[in-house]
Design a protein around this motif. Structure first.
Motif, PDB file in Angstrom:
ATOM      1  N   HIS A  59       0.829  -1.210   0.000  1.00  0.00           N
ATOM      2  CA  HIS A  59       0.000   0.000   0.000  1.00  0.00           C
ATOM      3  C   HIS A  59       0.863   1.260   0.000  1.00  0.00           C
ATOM      4  O   HIS A  59       0.335   2.369  -0.093  1.00  0.00           O
ATOM      5  N   ALA A  60       2.177   1.101   0.147  1.00  0.00           N
ATOM      6  CA  ALA A  60       3.054   2.275   0.185  1.00  0.00           C
ATOM      7  C   ALA A  60       3.276   2.816  -1.228  1.00  0.00           C
ATOM      8  O   ALA A  60       2.885   2.191  -2.218  1.00  0.00           O
ATOM      9  N   ALA A  61       3.940   3.987  -1.296  1.00  0.00           N
ATOM     10  CA  ALA A  61       4.138   4.631  -2.599  1.00  0.00           C
ATOM     11  C   ALA A  61       5.067   3.801  -3.490  1.00  0.00           C
ATOM     12  O   ALA A  61       4.963   3.847  -4.713  1.00  0.00           O
ATOM     13  N   ALA A  62       5.974   3.055  -2.909  1.00  0.00           N
ATOM     14  CA  ALA A  62       6.870   2.184  -3.693  1.00  0.00           C
ATOM     15  C   ALA A  62       7.051   0.870  -2.941  1.00  0.00           C
ATOM     16  O   ALA A  62       6.969   0.835  -1.712  1.00  0.00           O
ATOM     17  N   LEU A  63       7.314  -0.172  -3.709  1.00  0.00           N
ATOM     18  CA  LEU A  63       7.452  -1.490  -3.105  1.00  0.00           C
ATOM     19  C   LEU A  63       8.923  -1.746  -2.786  1.00  0.00           C
ATOM     20  O   LEU A  63       9.715  -2.006  -3.682  1.00  0.00           O
ATOM     21  N   TYR A  64       9.258  -1.621  -1.523  1.00  0.00           N
ATOM     22  CA  TYR A  64      10.648  -1.829  -1.122  1.00  0.00           C
ATOM     23  C   TYR A  64      10.678  -2.416   0.278  1.00  0.00           C
ATOM     24  O   TYR A  64       9.671  -2.390   0.986  1.00  0.00           O
ATOM     25  N   TYR A  65      11.824  -2.941   0.635  1.00  0.00           N
ATOM     26  CA  TYR A  65      12.028  -3.299   2.033  1.00  0.00           C
ATOM     27  C   TYR A  65      13.445  -2.911   2.425  1.00  0.00           C
ATOM     28  O   TYR A  65      14.306  -2.693   1.570  1.00  0.00           O
ATOM     29  N   VAL A  66      13.636  -2.780   3.730  1.00  0.00           N
ATOM     30  CA  VAL A  66      14.924  -2.317   4.250  1.00  0.00           C
ATOM     31  C   VAL A  66      15.428  -3.313   5.283  1.00  0.00           C
ATOM     32  O   VAL A  66      14.654  -3.833   6.092  1.00  0.00           O
ATOM     33  N   ILE A  67      16.723  -3.589   5.206  1.00  0.00           N
ATOM     34  CA  ILE A  67      17.363  -4.389   6.240  1.00  0.00           C
ATOM     35  C   ILE A  67      18.469  -3.537   6.850  1.00  0.00           C
ATOM     36  O   ILE A  67      19.296  -2.971   6.129  1.00  0.00           O
ATOM     37  N   ASN A  68      18.431  -3.418   8.154  1.00  0.00           N
ATOM     38  CA  ASN A  68      19.440  -2.624   8.849  1.00  0.00           C
ATOM     39  C   ASN A  68      20.136  -3.529   9.862  1.00  0.00           C
ATOM     40  O   ASN A  68      19.482  -4.116  10.728  1.00  0.00           O
TER      41      ASN A  68
END
Lengths: 195, 404
Positions: free
Chosen positions: B97-106
């Protein structure tokens, strides 16, 4: 190329008289008392203020460490050098700039929550302290060490002028005029200027 | 509507009463299980045969690792100088549902040179991942499998640990006598994150994971995963198996899968461990552990009391077999965990710091969303949330109710 302005934090709460910034920085990078900061608002107004209080907030991690046992040197250094401390920085509004014109007056509107605040550079400090109209705003401020704050601001103004003896003499004259009826207070500020 | 707390009072009360009753029943069962632990302290051939047969039937429990089951081994002294490296990771899961399809790993890590008097070094490695063609990824509910992101995060944690361990060994002039330990937050074995994966995917992930464990092995750096407040009942299941009054060949899979709701988690079983002490070594009989064994990195575990309030906290510690096989390496892990947990009163200091370095807070996530939106606009792309996401933002602010 000019240096990027250094961000102090973001506005937590605000009124036209001043605002409080939420900050997470390393201990040595905590902003200093008397520093001039600016907040660019969404109405193209830049609000200027003097930092009058830096409060290091309660930190549950540190509380837990203190409860456990005596800390080792490595842990103390880790806490001081590597961890960002949550802090609140209180700022007294002393002026604003709109359409390029700098005024030593309270801003017409407070900044909005989450607006970013930056430290003013030496040029901006020099420009702001070139006039003395903001003295009244500081001297009339309640609930803060106003005399200490004005003295700190003037010392900063002198620093950016490479000593600024003439600047301090002019500032002293203006203070003498404003505090003619209160020689004890005047003497206190002048002593702080020499400190 | 908001949560009507007044309507939940009775339900909360019922839950508290049920939990209290269960704890009383569990106490009685605990006595029985501890007696079994002592009775089978030296596993006989009958129990070993039962474990073999149960494994063949897909039973997941604890296989004895060769030490007396009721062992309580004290922590050896920690060397006066030791390098302790810890890592942890966090993630922003993809949101369709976000503006772009991404994920983050920190991932965050800390290198604490105990006894040096120097400030520890800290490291943070954030990485943004995205799919260029979102229509071809995942399902309606999950654009990427959450477990895949979690598995990748676990892998990145271990990679960072291996990288820092190799660098520290080199910084110490390659001296293999200079002690270094590496600690990860959570299990070493990718059991939870691989639950929904196919067998082929499981083996691939295990293989990548095992490569990092092999790097640590080559650097002579014992590694452990520390699980705080573990909920598993692997040893309890072993004792249930021991209690079954029938020979191994008569075991049936349905009775191995049966669970007694009064069976306590292992951490309660091992409450008899004193601060600093560890239990015997065991091996998880999961099929995924067979995959680890296949690439030379079978995972063992033990429980230990790391100290703290109320008699100390019991945690589970997972180590590769090459650590489990070396008493000196196990001792280093045990001593380091005990030493580090004294600082914070029941949880290793370095892991708490690694978590703090890795964690992504809600304001940071909001800031990243803002950066993504600005970047999309800069490329002439409309940064639009889904309609559902917009409505959620509108409805999750301060709620006001006018009338009933």
């Amino acid at each position: 190329m000019s240096e990027e302005p250094k961000e102090v934090g973001r506005v937590l709460r605000a009124s036209t008289a001043g605002f409080v910034l939420g900050v997470r920085v390393l201990q040595p990078e905590l902003p200093t008392f008397g520093a001039l900061v600016k907040v660019r608002t969404q109405t193209a107004t830049e609000i200027l203020g003097l930092i009058y209080d830096v409060l290091v907030d309660d930190d549950p991690f540190v509380r837990q460490l203190l409860a456990a046992r005596e800390l080792r040197e490595e842990e103390v250094l880790d806490q001081r050098r590597n961890r960002q401390v949550p802090a609140e920085v209180s700022v007294l509004a002393v002026g604003f700039r709109r359409n390029g014109v700098l005024r030593h007056l309270l801003p017409p509107q407070p900044p909005a929550a989450l607006d970013r605040a930056f430290l003013c550079d030496d040029g901006e400090v020099k420009e702001f302290t070139a006039r003395t109209d903001y003295f009244r705003l500081v001297l009339q401020a309640q609930g803060m060490p106003a005399d200490e704050l004005l003295a700190a601001s003037l010392r900063e103004g002198a620093r950016v002028r490479g000593g600024g003896e003439t600047f301090l003499i002019e500032a002293g004259r203006e203070l003498a005029r404003l505090l003619a009826a209160d020689p004890v207070r005047l003497d206190g500020i002048l002593r702080r200027l020499r400190a | 509507m908001t949560l009507e707390l007044n309507q939940m009072t009775r339900q909360v009360q019922e839950m508290a009463e049920a939990l209290a009753a269960r704890l009383r029943q569990m106490d009685a069962r605990l006595e029985e299980l501890r007696a079994l632990l002592h009775e089978h302290a030296q596993p006989d051939e009958a129990l070993r045969a039962k474990v073999r047969q149960a494994r063949a039937l897909g039973w997941i429990g604890a296989e004895p690792g060769g030490e007396p089951l009721d062992l309580a081994h004290p922590a050896p002294p920690l060397p006066s100088r030791i390098s302790i490296i810890a890592a942890d990771g966090s993630q922003i899961h993809p949101d369709r549902h976000a503006a772009a399809l991404y994920y983050v790993i920190n991932v965050g890590a800390i290198l604490y040179r105990r006894g040096s008097g120097a400030a520890p070094e800290v490291f943070v490695q954030p990485a943004l991942h995205f799919e260029e063609d979102e229509d071809e990824t995942g399902t309606d509910d999950q654009p990427f499998l959450v477990a895949e992101v979690d598995a990748r995060r676990d892998l990145e944690e271990l990679k960072l640990l291996a990288e820092k361990a190799e660098a520290e060994r080199a910084a110490l002039g390659g001296d293999l006598d200079a002690p270094i330990v590496a600690l990860a937050d959570g299990p070493l074995m990718l059991l939870r994150t691989l639950y929904e994966a196919t067998r082929q995917e499981q083996r691939q992930q295990v293989s990548r994971h095992a490569q990092q464990l092999a790097r640590l092995q080559a650097a002579h750096v014992p590694v452990a995963g520390y699980i705080d407040r573990p909920g598993s009942a692997l040893v309890t299941r072993l004792l249930r198996l021991a209690q079954l009054d029938k020979p191994a060949e008569a075991l049936e899979s349905h009775e191995l899968r049966a669970r007694d709701r009064n069976d306590p988690p292992d951490r309660l079983l091992f409450r008899f461990l004193k601060p600093g002490e560890r239990s015997a070594l065991f091996y998880n009989t999961s099929r995924i552990n067979d995959d680890y064994e296949g690439v030379g990195q079978r995972i063992a575990f033990f429980y230990m009391n790391v100290g703290g309030e109320e008699g100390g906290q019991i945690g589970r510690v997972e180590v590769p077999a090459w650590v489990a096989a070396d008493p000196a390496k196990i001792g280093l892990i045990q001593a380091a965990l005990y030493d580090q947990s004294q600082v914070t009163g029941g949880y290793p200091y370095v892991l708490a710091r690694a978590h703090e370095l890795a964690v992504i807070t809600a304001p940071e996530r909001a800031k990243l969303d803002e950066m993504v939106n600005i970047a999309l606009l800069g490329q002439g792309l409309a940064a639009r949330l889904s309609h559902k996401a917009q409505l959620k933002i509108l409805s999750s602010g301060s709620r006001r109710r006018y009338g009933r």
